[in-house]
Design a protein around this motif. Structure first.
Motif, PDB file in Angstrom:
ATOM      1  N   MET A  26      17.987 -13.936 156.085  1.00  0.00           N
ATOM      2  CA  MET A  26      17.114 -14.222 154.943  1.00  0.00           C
ATOM      3  C   MET A  26      15.658 -14.158 155.369  1.00  0.00           C
ATOM      4  SD  MET A  26      19.273 -17.123 152.796  1.00  0.00           S
ATOM      5  CE  MET A  26      18.048 -18.304 153.071  1.00  0.00           C
ATOM      6  N   ARG A  27      15.367 -14.611 156.586  1.00  0.00           N
ATOM      7  CA  ARG A  27      13.996 -14.576 157.093  1.00  0.00           C
ATOM      8  C   ARG A  27      13.507 -13.120 157.215  1.00  0.00           C
ATOM      9  NH1 ARG A  27       9.511 -17.569 159.238  1.00  0.00           N
ATOM     10  NH2 ARG A  27       8.334 -15.993 160.319  1.00  0.00           N
ATOM     11  N   ARG A  28      14.357 -12.256 157.781  1.00  0.00           N
ATOM     12  CA  ARG A  28      13.983 -10.834 157.904  1.00  0.00           C
ATOM     13  C   ARG A  28      13.778 -10.208 156.532  1.00  0.00           C
ATOM     14  NH1 ARG A  28      18.046 -10.126 162.496  1.00  0.00           N
ATOM     15  NH2 ARG A  28      19.285 -10.771 160.825  1.00  0.00           N
ATOM     16  N   VAL A  34       7.724  -9.606 151.745  1.00  0.00           N
ATOM     17  CA  VAL A  34       6.302  -9.969 151.766  1.00  0.00           C
ATOM     18  C   VAL A  34       5.465  -8.789 152.247  1.00  0.00           C
ATOM     19  CG1 VAL A  34       4.595 -11.424 152.917  1.00  0.00           C
ATOM     20  CG2 VAL A  34       6.670 -12.442 152.001  1.00  0.00           C
ATOM     21  N   GLN A  35       5.926  -8.114 153.295  1.00  0.00           N
ATOM     22  CA  GLN A  35       5.171  -6.965 153.810  1.00  0.00           C
ATOM     23  C   GLN A  35       5.072  -5.862 152.761  1.00  0.00           C
ATOM     24  OE1 GLN A  35       6.709  -5.284 157.419  1.00  0.00           O
ATOM     25  NE2 GLN A  35       5.112  -3.755 157.552  1.00  0.00           N
ATOM     26  N   ARG A  40       1.717  -3.017 148.823  1.00  0.00           N
ATOM     27  CA  ARG A  40       1.505  -2.577 147.442  1.00  0.00           C
ATOM     28  C   ARG A  40       0.175  -3.108 146.908  1.00  0.00           C
ATOM     29  NH1 ARG A  40       6.231  -4.130 143.959  1.00  0.00           N
ATOM     30  NH2 ARG A  40       7.207  -2.522 145.215  1.00  0.00           N
ATOM     31  N   VAL A  41      -0.112  -4.378 147.166  1.00  0.00           N
ATOM     32  CA  VAL A  41      -1.372  -4.978 146.698  1.00  0.00           C
ATOM     33  C   VAL A  41      -2.561  -4.271 147.342  1.00  0.00           C
ATOM     34  CG1 VAL A  41      -2.793  -7.066 146.820  1.00  0.00           C
ATOM     35  CG2 VAL A  41      -0.413  -7.234 146.105  1.00  0.00           C
TER      36      VAL A  41
END
Length: 92
Positions: A26-28, A34-35, A40-41
């Motif tokens: 889940m962390r990966r 998030v990356q 995208r942002v």
């Protein structure tokens, strides 16, 4: 310890190992999400990449140096011809 307690501890150890593996997975997945969102942002913000900025900066520096050299040549030619230099419009 009897066999029942040993089996309970074995099962508990397996459960904890599986939970730790699931947490890492889940962390990966979260890190990847998030990356992806950050990329995208940043892409939507139309930011320039560092390499492009450095290239433009180098071109501007070269153009500035060439402009200064040409201004010096013009001033020298005007001095030889006895022409008064024009007032610099950038000094206001």
């Amino acid at each position: 310890m009897n066999t029942t307690q040993t089996r309970i501890f074995d099962e508990l150890a397996k459960l904890m190992t599986n939970a730790a593996g699931a947490a890492q997975g889940m962390r990966r997945e979260f890190d990847t999400l998030v990356q992806t969102q950050m990329e995208r942002v940043l892409n939507n913000m139309d930011l320039v990449k560092r390499e492009e900025f450095e290239a433009a900066k180098a071109m501007a520096q070269k153009a500035r140096e060439e402009n200064d050299a040409l201004a010096a040549r013009i001033a020298a030619l005007e001095a030889r011809l006895g022409i008064a230099p024009k007032a610099d419009s950038t000094t206001g």
